[in-house]
Design a protein around this motif. Structure first.
Motif, PDB file in Angstrom:
ATOM      1  N   LYS A 113       0.827  -1.212   0.000  1.00 49.15           N
ATOM      2  CA  LYS A 113       0.000   0.000   0.000  1.00 49.15           C
ATOM      3  C   LYS A 113       0.858   1.257   0.000  1.00 49.15           C
ATOM      4  N   ARG A 114       1.941   1.236   0.794  1.00 46.93           N
ATOM      5  CA  ARG A 114       2.847   2.377   0.843  1.00 46.93           C
ATOM      6  C   ARG A 114       3.562   2.574  -0.488  1.00 46.93           C
ATOM      7  N   LEU A 115       3.991   1.480  -1.105  1.00 46.25           N
ATOM      8  CA  LEU A 115       4.671   1.564  -2.399  1.00 46.25           C
ATOM      9  C   LEU A 115       3.737   2.116  -3.469  1.00 46.25           C
ATOM     10  N   LEU A 116       2.481   1.705  -3.453  1.00 39.69           N
ATOM     11  CA  LEU A 116       1.502   2.229  -4.407  1.00 39.69           C
ATOM     12  C   LEU A 116       1.279   3.726  -4.209  1.00 39.69           C
ATOM     13  N   ALA A 117       1.220   4.139  -2.941  1.00 43.13           N
ATOM     14  CA  ALA A 117       1.018   5.561  -2.649  1.00 43.13           C
ATOM     15  C   ALA A 117       2.195   6.390  -3.150  1.00 43.13           C
ATOM     16  N   LEU A 118       3.380   5.895  -2.923  1.00 44.74           N
ATOM     17  CA  LEU A 118       4.575   6.609  -3.394  1.00 44.74           C
ATOM     18  C   LEU A 118       4.604   6.666  -4.920  1.00 44.74           C
ATOM     19  N   SER A 119       4.205   5.569  -5.561  1.00 41.77           N
ATOM     20  CA  SER A 119       4.187   5.535  -7.019  1.00 41.77           C
ATOM     21  C   SER A 119       3.183   6.530  -7.577  1.00 41.77           C
ATOM     22  N   LEU A 120       2.008   6.595  -6.971  1.00 43.55           N
ATOM     23  CA  LEU A 120       0.993   7.554  -7.408  1.00 43.55           C
ATOM     24  C   LEU A 120       1.451   8.993  -7.181  1.00 43.55           C
ATOM     25  N   GLY A 121       2.334   9.188  -6.193  1.00 44.17           N
ATOM     26  CA  GLY A 121       2.882  10.515  -5.923  1.00 44.17           C
ATOM     27  C   GLY A 121       4.095  10.843  -6.781  1.00 44.17           C
ATOM     28  N   GLY A 122       4.384   9.983  -7.756  1.00 43.91           N
ATOM     29  CA  GLY A 122       5.495  10.242  -8.673  1.00 43.91           C
ATOM     30  C   GLY A 122       6.855   9.803  -8.170  1.00 43.91           C
ATOM     31  N   LYS A 123       6.872   9.017  -7.091  1.00 44.02           N
ATOM     32  CA  LYS A 123       8.146   8.568  -6.520  1.00 44.02           C
ATOM     33  C   LYS A 123       8.504   7.156  -7.024  1.00 44.02           C
ATOM     34  N   GLN A 124       9.758   6.955  -7.336  1.00 53.16           N
ATOM     35  CA  GLN A 124      10.282   5.633  -7.660  1.00 53.16           C
ATOM     36  C   GLN A 124      11.078   5.151  -6.449  1.00 53.16           C
ATOM     37  N   VAL A 125      10.716   4.017  -5.905  1.00 53.25           N
ATOM     38  CA  VAL A 125      11.359   3.489  -4.704  1.00 53.25           C
ATOM     39  C   VAL A 125      12.538   2.607  -5.095  1.00 53.25           C
ATOM     40  N   VAL A 126      13.682   2.888  -4.473  1.00 57.05           N
ATOM     41  CA  VAL A 126      14.904   2.116  -4.719  1.00 57.05           C
ATOM     42  C   VAL A 126      15.389   1.549  -3.394  1.00 57.05           C
ATOM     43  N   LEU A 127      15.465   0.235  -3.306  1.00 57.54           N
ATOM     44  CA  LEU A 127      16.034  -0.427  -2.133  1.00 57.54           C
ATOM     45  C   LEU A 127      17.473  -0.791  -2.440  1.00 57.54           C
ATOM     46  N   VAL A 128      18.408  -0.204  -1.686  1.00 51.78           N
ATOM     47  CA  VAL A 128      19.836  -0.432  -1.884  1.00 51.78           C
ATOM     48  C   VAL A 128      20.341  -1.322  -0.754  1.00 51.78           C
ATOM     49  N   VAL A 129      20.928  -2.449  -1.126  1.00 48.73           N
ATOM     50  CA  VAL A 129      21.417  -3.423  -0.150  1.00 48.73           C
ATOM     51  C   VAL A 129      22.934  -3.526  -0.271  1.00 48.73           C
ATOM     52  N   ASP A 130      23.636  -3.126   0.776  1.00 44.83           N
ATOM     53  CA  ASP A 130      25.095  -3.255   0.804  1.00 44.83           C
ATOM     54  C   ASP A 130      25.462  -4.600   1.432  1.00 44.83           C
ATOM     55  N   GLU A 131      26.664  -5.098   1.104  1.00 45.91           N
ATOM     56  CA  GLU A 131      27.129  -6.388   1.624  1.00 45.91           C
ATOM     57  C   GLU A 131      26.103  -7.489   1.349  1.00 45.91           C
ATOM     58  N   ALA A 132      25.573  -7.500   0.131  1.00 40.24           N
ATOM     59  CA  ALA A 132      24.477  -8.415  -0.200  1.00 40.24           C
ATOM     60  C   ALA A 132      24.889  -9.878  -0.170  1.00 40.24           C
ATOM     61  N   GLN A 133      26.193 -10.162  -0.216  1.00 42.03           N
ATOM     62  CA  GLN A 133      26.632 -11.566  -0.122  1.00 42.03           C
ATOM     63  C   GLN A 133      26.271 -12.175   1.231  1.00 42.03           C
ATOM     64  N   ALA A 134      25.962 -11.341   2.230  1.00 41.68           N
ATOM     65  CA  ALA A 134      25.613 -11.829   3.562  1.00 41.68           C
ATOM     66  C   ALA A 134      24.133 -12.174   3.704  1.00 41.68           C
ATOM     67  N   LEU A 135      23.331 -11.897   2.680  1.00 39.44           N
ATOM     68  CA  LEU A 135      21.912 -12.211   2.748  1.00 39.44           C
ATOM     69  C   LEU A 135      21.694 -13.716   2.849  1.00 39.44           C
ATOM     70  N   PRO A 136      20.910 -14.182   3.813  1.00 44.68           N
ATOM     71  CA  PRO A 136      20.541 -15.606   3.850  1.00 44.68           C
ATOM     72  C   PRO A 136      19.765 -15.984   2.590  1.00 44.68           C
ATOM     73  N   ASP A 137      19.773 -17.261   2.237  1.00 49.93           N
ATOM     74  CA  ASP A 137      19.089 -17.722   1.029  1.00 49.93           C
ATOM     75  C   ASP A 137      17.620 -17.323   1.031  1.00 49.93           C
ATOM     76  N   GLU A 138      16.956 -17.502   2.168  1.00 48.86           N
ATOM     77  CA  GLU A 138      15.525 -17.189   2.246  1.00 48.86           C
ATOM     78  C   GLU A 138      15.268 -15.701   2.034  1.00 48.86           C
ATOM     79  N   SER A 139      16.210 -14.871   2.467  1.00 52.06           N
ATOM     80  CA  SER A 139      16.036 -13.426   2.318  1.00 52.06           C
ATOM     81  C   SER A 139      16.275 -12.987   0.878  1.00 52.06           C
ATOM     82  N   LEU A 140      17.196 -13.651   0.188  1.00 55.40           N
ATOM     83  CA  LEU A 140      17.366 -13.383  -1.245  1.00 55.40           C
ATOM     84  C   LEU A 140      16.079 -13.696  -2.002  1.00 55.40           C
ATOM     85  N   GLU A 141      15.441 -14.797  -1.628  1.00 54.68           N
ATOM     86  CA  GLU A 141      14.178 -15.154  -2.269  1.00 54.68           C
ATOM     87  C   GLU A 141      13.092 -14.137  -1.924  1.00 54.68           C
TER      88      GLU A 141
END
Length: 304
Positions: A113-141
């Motif tokens: 719902k929040r992402l839709l609201a931001l999109s309707l407001g003209g915002k593009q949401v970018v999630l930046v993940v540093d040290e992504a090699q540390a992500l557990p398998d389930e979290s990558l999925e």
């Protein structure tokens, strides 16, 4: 330390990624250009990898600091999170104030719902993940499933992964074939060439306030490049130690013996076989630091 000796206003070779010292090195600029093109195209997954110390976090922070106003960024510097923790972290980054008793289905609903609201407001949401090699398998999925969220026109969230080469190795396995196919743009940061190291050192010294002639000769720059394998973090460590040794001997410029001693004192650096230490052994830098620390303590004790 050596600031006054070289006319510096700040330490030029700190290890904390500082965008104030950002220099337009080819690999870093190319990585930012790839990210810019991919984000403008609305692509779901983007990946930047590189060996330890090649400048991924610096590029990451430079990207976050330079995003245009139409982007809403979310940043995860420590991604060693379960899927549930990952969703809660994203919710916090998006400014959601959800009740802690929500189950994951309800939390995903509020995120969408929040992402839709931001999109309707003209915002593009970018999630930046540093040290992504540390992500557990389930979290990558879980990240892959986030990219399923979309409007009729575009993805509701774009993901940028910064990671070590281990991330590439994991993504090549069969279980991540779906995620791998969704990575539309990727870039691998390479080590620096010797002339890039030369320009890099001169730039950092200039930003720190140095105004004299070159402190390092071309020969010594090449030595440091070989010893560091062109990795910026190691270059910073070696250059800092060289300045310490130069200062301790009252020299105006860094000499080859200072470089050799700095290399010998740095565990991950490679001392060339034809460069014997001759009188400067491992631990010399530590002794100099201890002397400097004592002098600093005495100074502060006097001031207090």
């Amino acid at each position: 330390m050596y600031l006054a000796h070289f006319g510096l206003s700040q330490l030029p070779f700190g290890l904390t990624p500082n965008t104030g010292f950002f220099f337009g090195l080819i690999p870093h600029v190319e990585a930012l250009q790839v990210l810019q093109v991919a984000l403008e195209g609305g692509e779901g997954f983007i990946k930047v990898t590189g060996e330890v110390g090649t400048g991924k976090t610096l590029v990451c922070r430079k990207l976050l600091n330079s995003l245009p106003k139409q982007y809403q960024s979310a940043y995860l510097p420590n991604p060693y999170l379960t899927p549930d923790e990952l969703r809660w972290a994203l919710a916090c980054e998006l400014g959601l104030k959800c009740q802690t008793g929500l189950d994951q289905r309800q939390l995903t609903h509020w995120i969408t719902k929040r992402l839709l609201a931001l999109s309707l407001g003209g915002k593009q949401v970018v999630l930046v993940v540093d040290e992504a090699q540390a992500l557990p398998d389930e979290s990558l999925e879980a990240l892959r499933l986030l990219t399923n969220l979309e409007s009729e026109q575009r993805k509701l969230i774009q993901l940028v992964l910064f990671g070590q080469p281990e991330l590439d190795e994991r993504l090549q396995t069969h279980q991540f074939r779906q995620l791998r196919q969704r990575i539309s743009f990727s870039y691998c940061l390479r080590p620096l060439m010797w002339d890039e190291v030369q320009a890099y050192i001169q730039h950092r010294l200039a930003v720190a306030g140095y105004q004299g002639d070159a402190l390092f000769s071309d020969k010594d720059i090449k030595m440091l490049t070989q010893a560091s394998r062109g990795i910026p973090r190691l270059i910073n460590i070696l250059a800092h130690k060289c300045l310490l040794l130069c200062y301790s001997q009252g020299e105006a410029k860094v000499l080859s013996r200072h470089c050799i001693a700095a290399i010998a004192d740095t565990q991950d650096a490679q001392l060339l076989p034809e460069s014997p230490v001759t009188g400067w052994g491992v631990g010399v830098i530590l002794a100099l630091l201890m002397v400097t620390a004592v002098a600093t303590a005495q100074t502060w004790g006097y001031l207090l």
